[in-house]
Design an enzyme around this catalytic site. Sequence first.
Site, mmCIF file in Angstrom:
data_model
loop_
_atom_site.group_PDB
_atom_site.id
_atom_site.type_symbol
_atom_site.label_atom_id
_atom_site.label_comp_id
_atom_site.label_asym_id
_atom_site.label_seq_id
_atom_site.Cartn_x
_atom_site.Cartn_y
_atom_site.Cartn_z
ATOM 1 N N HIS A 138 0.842 -1.188 0.000
ATOM 2 C CA HIS A 138 0.000 0.000 0.000
ATOM 3 C C HIS A 138 0.884 1.247 0.000
ATOM 4 C CE1 HIS A 138 0.186 -1.302 4.359
ATOM 5 N NE2 HIS A 138 0.887 -0.191 4.323
HETATM 6 C C1 T46 Z 1 2.995 0.139 6.653
HETATM 7 C C2 T46 Z 1 3.549 -1.239 6.801
HETATM 8 C C3 T46 Z 1 5.041 -1.289 6.787
HETATM 9 C C4 T46 Z 1 -4.305 -0.618 13.273
HETATM 10 O O1 T46 Z 1 -5.484 -0.651 13.698
HETATM 11 N N1 T46 Z 1 -3.417 0.318 13.736
HETATM 12 C C5 T46 Z 1 -2.144 0.382 13.303
HETATM 13 O O2 T46 Z 1 -1.379 1.261 13.758
HETATM 14 C C6 T46 Z 1 -1.698 -0.554 12.309
HETATM 15 C C7 T46 Z 1 -0.271 -0.503 11.779
HETATM 16 C C8 T46 Z 1 -2.581 -1.491 11.863
HETATM 17 N N2 T46 Z 1 -3.850 -1.526 12.343
HETATM 18 C C9 T46 Z 1 -4.779 -2.551 11.833
HETATM 19 C C10 T46 Z 1 -5.260 -2.310 10.422
HETATM 20 C C11 T46 Z 1 -5.483 -3.717 9.887
HETATM 21 O O3 T46 Z 1 -6.790 -4.111 10.244
HETATM 22 O O4 T46 Z 1 -4.119 -3.800 11.823
HETATM 23 C C12 T46 Z 1 -4.494 -4.568 10.700
HETATM 24 C C13 T46 Z 1 -3.281 -4.967 9.880
HETATM 25 O O5 T46 Z 1 -2.671 -3.786 9.333
HETATM 26 P P1 T46 Z 1 -2.042 -3.712 7.867
HETATM 27 O O6 T46 Z 1 -2.707 -4.680 6.968
HETATM 28 O O7 T46 Z 1 -2.051 -2.270 7.448
HETATM 29 O O8 T46 Z 1 -0.550 -4.214 8.143
HETATM 30 P P2 T46 Z 1 0.709 -4.133 7.160
HETATM 31 O O9 T46 Z 1 1.823 -4.825 7.836
HETATM 32 O O10 T46 Z 1 0.363 -4.558 5.792
HETATM 33 O O11 T46 Z 1 1.040 -2.560 7.061
HETATM 34 C C14 T46 Z 1 1.645 -1.910 8.160
HETATM 35 C C15 T46 Z 1 1.141 -0.465 8.245
HETATM 36 O O12 T46 Z 1 -0.292 -0.470 8.262
HETATM 37 C C16 T46 Z 1 1.608 0.400 7.110
HETATM 38 O O13 T46 Z 1 1.416 1.754 7.437
HETATM 39 O O14 T46 Z 1 3.598 0.981 5.994
HETATM 40 O O15 T46 Z 1 3.058 -1.911 7.986
#
Ligand code: T46
Length: 135
Positions: free
Chosen positions: A51
């Site tokens: 993303h």
């Molecule tokens: C990024 C990469 C490197 C939250 O509610 N709060 C938070 O601060 C974060 C990071 C996530 N979440 C929730 C949102 C989703 O429902 O946790 C779940 C998994 O998050 P996400 O799919 O966004 O995880 P990654 O590892 O794909 O992405 C994360 C960060 O979201 C993003 O900003 O740059 O790590």
Amino acid sequence: MLKDCYLFSLPQITDTRGSVTFMEGQRHIPFDIKRVYYLYGMQENTQRGAHAHKKLKQVLIALSGRFTVKLDDGKEIKEYTLSHPSEGLYVAPGVWRELQDFSSHAICLALTSELYDEEDYFRDYAAYRASLEKR
Ligand code: T46
């Protein structure tokens, strides 16, 4: 964009007891730190990220283990391998990021300029590319 992203060294003080690395917002980290999160428990062939953020700035650090961060701004693609806890990768807003090739026990620490806001994400690559064309 990609030209605004960079790897940098954090302070590291080592003596016979081991090492300490520290970071302060606006001094070592180029923004005020509003949120900290960390990624862990990844299997070797997992991909995270995939993303871009509209406004969020962040610094990624491999607290443990190793992983690759692929950055893409629609014009250029660059890959960085993070493997040392005193090394940071600054990721500017508007850059698509994918984290992959996790070693066992990898931990990715992230320091961010914004609180969590789902509205700040482009999670669809085609929508991200279309947004670049509107700029
Ligand atoms: C990024 C990469 C490197 C939250 O509610 N709060 C938070 O601060 C974060 C990071 C996530 N979440 C929730 C949102 C989703 O429902 O946790 C779940 C998994 O998050 P996400 O799919 O966004 O995880 P990654 O590892 O794909 O992405 C994360 C960060 O979201 C993003 O900003 O740059 O790590």
